[in-house]
Structures are given as structure tokens and as C-alpha cells.
Enzyme design. Structure first.
Site, mmCIF file in Angstrom:
data_model
loop_
_atom_site.group_PDB
_atom_site.id
_atom_site.type_symbol
_atom_site.label_atom_id
_atom_site.label_comp_id
_atom_site.label_asym_id
_atom_site.label_seq_id
_atom_site.Cartn_x
_atom_site.Cartn_y
_atom_site.Cartn_z
ATOM 1 N N GLU A 21 0.825 -1.207 0.000
ATOM 2 C CA GLU A 21 0.000 0.000 0.000
ATOM 3 C C GLU A 21 0.862 1.260 0.000
ATOM 4 O O GLU A 21 0.615 2.215 -0.752
ATOM 5 C CB GLU A 21 -0.928 0.016 1.222
ATOM 6 C CG GLU A 21 -1.841 -1.193 1.317
ATOM 7 C CD GLU A 21 -1.254 -2.330 2.133
ATOM 8 O OE1 GLU A 21 -2.029 -2.988 2.847
ATOM 9 O OE2 GLU A 21 -0.013 -2.553 2.057
ATOM 10 N N CYS A 66 -1.938 -3.804 7.257
ATOM 11 C CA CYS A 66 -1.485 -4.025 8.625
ATOM 12 C C CYS A 66 -1.829 -2.819 9.498
ATOM 13 O O CYS A 66 -1.899 -1.681 9.035
ATOM 14 C CB CYS A 66 0.016 -4.309 8.652
ATOM 15 S SG CYS A 66 1.056 -2.910 8.203
ATOM 16 N N THR A 104 11.148 -46.076 -5.317
ATOM 17 C CA THR A 104 12.013 -44.904 -5.316
ATOM 18 C C THR A 104 13.502 -45.246 -5.349
ATOM 19 O O THR A 104 14.337 -44.343 -5.455
ATOM 20 C CB THR A 104 11.741 -44.042 -4.072
ATOM 21 O OG1 THR A 104 11.922 -44.845 -2.894
ATOM 22 C CG2 THR A 104 10.323 -43.496 -4.102
ATOM 23 N N LEU A 159 11.312 -41.278 6.463
ATOM 24 C CA LEU A 159 10.911 -39.950 6.910
ATOM 25 C C LEU A 159 9.584 -39.551 6.286
ATOM 26 O O LEU A 159 8.708 -38.997 6.959
ATOM 27 C CB LEU A 159 11.993 -38.923 6.568
ATOM 28 C CG LEU A 159 11.718 -37.477 7.004
ATOM 29 C CD1 LEU A 159 11.402 -37.394 8.493
ATOM 30 C CD2 LEU A 159 12.912 -36.583 6.668
#
Length: 358
Positions: free
Chosen positions: A67, A90, A176, A296
Site C-alpha cells: 500500500e 497491517c 524410489t 521420513l
């Protein structure tokens, strides 16, 4: 597409010009994808009498917001004008003064906002200040698009966690790596270039100690047109990563090793993955790309920590002895994990599937 607004409890359409201006503001905001870091991407367009008189976007972390940047093009004077902003202005002092002050001082009479600030501590406060100053405020134009653009920032503000995307390269039969661990290369060069674009759009790349020791990856975004250095993060539950000559410790980017010594908590003798991601959130990381092995990835999925999957599938078969994409304790059809596919496209000879868990 014309979106709806609510005025005095009555649903009314935004105009085509409104939509055009907000779409431009969103395009502008996306230019800062690699420069605003912890901040959201925000664009602003200012129009008066049906004509655009100024436009700009938040370009760099810690610098003037959209802005203020746009208003600077017209010496801060927007009397009778409408501001189109992709995120609620803000209302608090941070690294810069409140944007609401500049908007109120400009003389603008209307502000149209795509979406409210996701921070529960300040959400709606900017709107309140603008309305108290006599400025008409409308909310919700291209809201879904605005939220999608800042999905990482929004999630971090609301949960403390970054938006997590897991990238997986696999064969057509879901493998994979070969049983020996060999995995270079599953997909084509075109797919691997596309992965670097994914890395470029992420603030951190997370992998496990097993992948680092087996593959010795660099985990950098190697593209000629943009110099981006995502933080490299290694989850190292067993304190195995001690060799500083590994490629992941090169000078190309910073590296953070998270182990049981520096993580807030552990689970069954391993790093608490949610705590690790919260740690990244505290560092202002909005977006994380997981490039890891089946262990993971499986643990993250079971903990509900993966928001999105990007799977590159090569037209090859690895066979029954090869390693599957995730380690998951599935024994019956009732345990199967269902995905929702959002996009599917060909990259070179490979298929790129973007999906999420249902």
C-alpha cells in the site's frame, strides 16, 4: 468470474473492473515469491474514476509494504480513490509503520481486500481502523486465489507450522530406489529441472540423515535465472551427520541439523517431527519441501504433517524387491491411504502428479 461481496447484509456482485484490478494486484504480489521471506506476498492497485493511477507490491522483507509503495507513486494522495489490496492492511508497528495510517492519510474512500490477515491476534483490526476513519471496506474479492498464493504464511500464522510439500520421484510401480539403494536417475532431466523450480519456491528443503549419507545431495536450487538459497535442514535423530565435507554443508546455502540435542522433544528416541517443523516456523519459514526417503516420508504422513505431494512418475518398472515410496503400516484395504489429485501433467517423458491426503 464475478465474485460476491456483502454490503449491509445484502449480497452484491463485484464489478468486472473490481475483479480486473484485484487480479492485477495478485499478479504483482506473486513477483515477490522469492524475496519477502517470512512476510506474505501482497499487491496493491489504486484506481479512480475507472482508471488505474498507481500499482506496486511488497518487494522485500522488512521494507515498505504494498500500500505504501503504491501510494508513493502518487505522492501519497489518493482522494476519492479505491485501493485494491490482496491482504488486509497491517495495523501494527513492525519493521515498518502501519499501512492503515498511510491509507487513511491518503484520502482514499474505499478499500477492497481479497482476504483478512490470518494472524488471529490482529485479524480484522486493519478493517476496523479504516472503517472508523470513514473508509468503505469490502472483503472477499478473489479470496481463494489470495489464500492460495500465501498458503504457507497463512498456515504458519494459524498453526505455527509451515506448509509442507513432499517431492517424490518414483517408478510406475511406486518404487524410489533399487534394493541396493541405487536411485540415480529415476526421472528425466526435464523432471529434475522442474524439481529445482520447486526448490526455488520453498524457503527450506528438509531431508533425513539416511538420504544425506546414502546420496550426498547438495539440496540447492540450481537455476540460472534466480539466485535463491533455501535453508537446508537435516533430521538427524541418531546424530550421524558429523562429516562437514558432505555436499549439504557447502557454502551455497545455510544448513540446519535438527537432532535430539537441539529439538524441543523426541518420540520413541527420534526427533519429534512436529516439534522440528514448529522450530522452522519460529524461524519464519512459511514453505518447506521434503526430499527424503520412505522412512521420513512415511513418518511425516502418519503424523499428518504433509500438506501436499508432488510425485514425478517415470515410465519404468523397478520390480518387487525395490524400495517403496513410503514406509506405511498398511495390511488391509481398510488401512489404505487415499489421495485427492489436484493436477496431473507431463514433464518430459514423466508424469507430475500434485495431490493431497484426503
Amino acid at each position: 468470474m464475478i465474485y460476491a461481496k456483502i454490503t449491509s447484509g445484502i449480497i452484491m456482485p463485484f464489478t468486472a473492473k473490481d475483479t480486473q484490478c484485484m487480479a492485477l494486484a495478485l499478479q504483482l504480489s506473486a513477483k515477490a515469491r522469492h524475496t519477502v521471506n517470512a512476510n506474505p506476498m501482497v499487491g496493491c492497485v489504486i484506481a479512480r474514476g475507472g482508471e488505474i493511477i498507481a500499482q506496486d507490491y511488497h518487494r522485500e522483507y522488512g521494507k515498505n509494504h504494498a500500500e505504501v509503495k503504491a501510494l508513493a507513486h502518487i505522492d501519497g494522495k489518493a482522494k476519492g480513490a479505491t485501493l485494491y489490496v490482496t491482504l488486509e492492511p497491517c495495523s501494527h508497528h513492525g519493521k515498518t509503520p502501519p499501512c492503515t495510517d498511510a491509507v487513511i492519510a491518503s484520502g482514499a474512500t474505499k478499500v477492497i481486500i481479497a482476504t483478512l490477515d490470518p494472524n488471529p491476534l490482529v485479524s480484522g483490526r486493519g478493517v476496523q481502523l479504516l472503517e472508523l476513519a470513514g473508509i468503505e471496506v469490502e472483503i472477499g474479492l478473489l479470496e481463494n486465489e489470495a489464500k492460495a498464493l500465501n498458503r504457507g504464511f497463512i498456515k504458519r500464522m494459524q498453526t505455527g507450522l509451515p506448509f509442507v510439500t513432499s517431492k517424490i520421484a518414483m517408478s510406475l510401480d511406486g518404487k524410489t530406489a533399487m534394493a541396493s539403494g541405487e536411485s540415480k536417475w529415476i526421472t528425466s532431466e526435464a523432471a529434475r529441472v522442474d524439481v529445482h523450480k520447486l526448490r526455488r519456491g520453498s524457503q527450506a528443503i528438509v531431508t533425513g540423515s539416511g538420504t544425506v549419507l546414502k546420496d550426498n545431495p547438495s539440496l540447492t536450487a540450481r537455476l540460472p535465472e534466480v539466485s535463491v538459497t533455501p535453508l537446508r535442514v537435516i533430521i538427524d535423530s541418531n546424530n550421524q551427520i558429523t562429516d562437514k565435507n558432505l555436499k549439504v554443508f557447502s557454502d551455497d546455502a545455510q544448513t540446519l541439523v535438527i537432532n535430539r540435542d537441539n529439538c524441543d522433544s523426541s518420540v520413541n528416541g527420534k526427533v519429534d517431527l512436529k516439534a522440528a517443523l514448529l522450530k522452522l516456523g519460529e524461524l519464519g519459514i512459511n514453505t518447506v519441501l521434503i526430499e527424503a526417503g520412505p522412512g521420513l516420508n512415511g513418518a511425516l504422513q502418519q503424523d499428518g504433517l504433509i500438506d501436499e505431494l508432488v510425485i514425478y512418475t517415470a515410465p519404468v518398472l523397478f520390480g518387487s524387491d525395490a524400495t517403496s515410496m513410503m514406509q506405511l503400516p498398511i495390511t488391509t484395504m481398510g488401512d489404505k491411504v487415499t489421495l485427492k489429485i489436484h493436477d496431473c501433467r507431463q514433464i518430459g517423458v514423466d508424469m507430475k502428479i500434485t495431490a493431497s491426503f484426503k
